[in-house]
Design an enzyme around this catalytic site. Structure first.
Site, PDB file in Angstrom:
ATOM      1  N   HIS A 111       7.847  19.910   3.356  1.00 58.32           N
ATOM      2  CA  HIS A 111       7.316  19.945   2.007  1.00 58.32           C
ATOM      3  C   HIS A 111       7.478  18.628   1.255  1.00 58.32           C
ATOM      4  O   HIS A 111       6.697  18.319   0.360  1.00 58.32           O
ATOM      5  CB  HIS A 111       8.030  21.069   1.245  1.00 58.32           C
ATOM      6  CG  HIS A 111       7.539  21.309  -0.131  1.00 58.32           C
ATOM      7  ND1 HIS A 111       6.248  21.714  -0.420  1.00 58.32           N
ATOM      8  CD2 HIS A 111       8.172  21.205  -1.344  1.00 58.32           C
ATOM      9  CE1 HIS A 111       6.115  21.852  -1.719  1.00 58.32           C
ATOM     10  NE2 HIS A 111       7.249  21.546  -2.314  1.00 58.32           N
TER      11      HIS A 111
ATOM     12  N   SER B  41       3.382  20.177  -4.757  1.00 53.12           N
ATOM     13  CA  SER B  41       4.337  21.253  -4.996  1.00 53.12           C
ATOM     14  C   SER B  41       4.023  21.946  -6.326  1.00 53.12           C
ATOM     15  O   SER B  41       2.928  22.433  -6.533  1.00 53.12           O
ATOM     16  CB  SER B  41       5.756  20.668  -4.965  1.00 53.12           C
ATOM     17  OG  SER B  41       6.740  21.678  -5.034  1.00 53.12           O
TER      18      SER B  41
ATOM     19  N   ASP C  28       0.487  20.471  -0.681  1.00 59.95           N
ATOM     20  CA  ASP C  28       1.486  21.517  -0.473  1.00 59.95           C
ATOM     21  C   ASP C  28       1.812  22.246  -1.789  1.00 59.95           C
ATOM     22  O   ASP C  28       2.967  22.321  -2.212  1.00 59.95           O
ATOM     23  CB  ASP C  28       2.763  20.946   0.153  1.00 59.95           C
ATOM     24  CG  ASP C  28       3.296  21.847   1.267  1.00 59.95           C
ATOM     25  OD1 ASP C  28       2.526  22.672   1.788  1.00 59.95           O
ATOM     26  OD2 ASP C  28       4.486  21.737   1.611  1.00 59.95           O
TER      27      ASP C  28
END
Length: 300
Positions: free
Chosen positions: A228, A123, A152
């Protein structure tokens, strides 16, 4: 071959332990996952996602470490704003600390091979990893990274709403990174959980954009029906831990996505650290992953 290759999606043969050094003795609070068997092991720095705890990655870290790697997870902050500049600087400081600082906390029979040093981030941590590799924030590194992984990765709220330091340029193959790169994406990351919250990995600043700017050699995997945060532990405690099940669109359960992420990280590092590319090619060609892959691509 298929049996041995598929084993990377589970816990490996090596027993592991977790070490939590005294916070005053390290640049940032750390968790260290290491095999306990004697050996000289490659090292991977893994950066947590936005407002998450490094402890939320314990199951993923145990899986990776059990296949013969040392994993370091710094806690980069408790609370932070949109600017990630300090985080990039902290990771550079941590990297420079490794040669003298890390051996003090490893078991006596275990050592880190710092010529095989990987950097991964999830992230916002993925953004920080790329920002450091691309020198978006001016830092001086004493060590050279050998591999870069974005799990991600996210570069802000939307295209045109990137956070500082901006990573994406929207110029294809513009990342001048002198090491192999892997980008892992979630198919549900760009889907809103509900109308009150934005998607956790919005289209325009997510894995697709990061991969589009990568140069050779690079590889790209997108897990279709997972979200996610589906590579985190099954149980994530506290208010932040509970929020991981509320804010992002999730798959049915985390275990398959977490096993996939751990396995493909191991396969990628075995390929570029040990020359064992059969693991990575088997995931690409033989469809042995524990998740359905929405997209697979290689730049070789």
């Amino acid at each position: 071959m298929s049996c041995s290759v598929s084993s990377i999606f589970g816990v490996g043969e090596l027993k592991t332990q977790v070490i939590k050094p005294e916070e005053t003795l390290t640049p940032k609070p750390l968790l260290i996952y290491t095999p306990v068997e004697a050996g000289d092991y490659p090292l991977l720095i893994l950066l947590h996602g936005y407002l998450l705890q490094n402890s939320f990655y314990s199951q993923l870290s145990h899986q990776i470490a059990s296949h013969g790697l040392i994993i370091i997870l710094p806690q980069l902050y408790s609370v932070t704003g949109p600017d990630a500049t300090k985080e990039v600087e902290y990771v550079a400081e941590l990297t420079n600390w490794l040669p003298e600082g890390l051996p003090k906390f490893l078991p006596p029979q275990v050592s880190a091979d710092l010529t095989k040093l990987g950097l991964a981030g999830h992230s916002r941590g993925g953004k920080v990893a790329f920002a450091l590799a691309l020198n978006r924030v001016k830092t001086e590194l004493k060590l050279k990274f050998s591999a870069l992984i974005g799990i991600d990765p996210v570069d802000g709220m939307d295209k045109g709403k990137q956070t500082v330091p901006k990573v994406l340029t929207y110029v294809p193959h513009s990342f001048n990174i002198e090491m192999p790169v892997m980008v892992i994406g979630s198919g549900l990351g760009e889907v809103r959980k509900n109308p009150l919250f934005p998607a956790c990995a919005p289209k325009g600043v997510n894995h697709e954009n990061f991969y589009n700017e990568c140069c050779k050699p690079a590889c790209y995997f997108v897990a279709k029906d997972y979200g996610h945060l589906d590579m985190l532990d099954d149980k994530t405690n506290g208010i932040r831990g509970k929020a991981t099940y509320c804010l992002c669109k999730n798959g049915k359960c985390r275990e398959p996505m977490r096993r996939f992420v751990g396995g493909v990280v191991v396969a990628f590092l075995k390929g570029y650290f040990e020359g064992k590319f059969s693991y990575l090619m088997a995931i690409k060609d033989d469809k042995i992953a524990p998740v359905e892959l929405q997209k697979v691509d290689f730049l070789l």
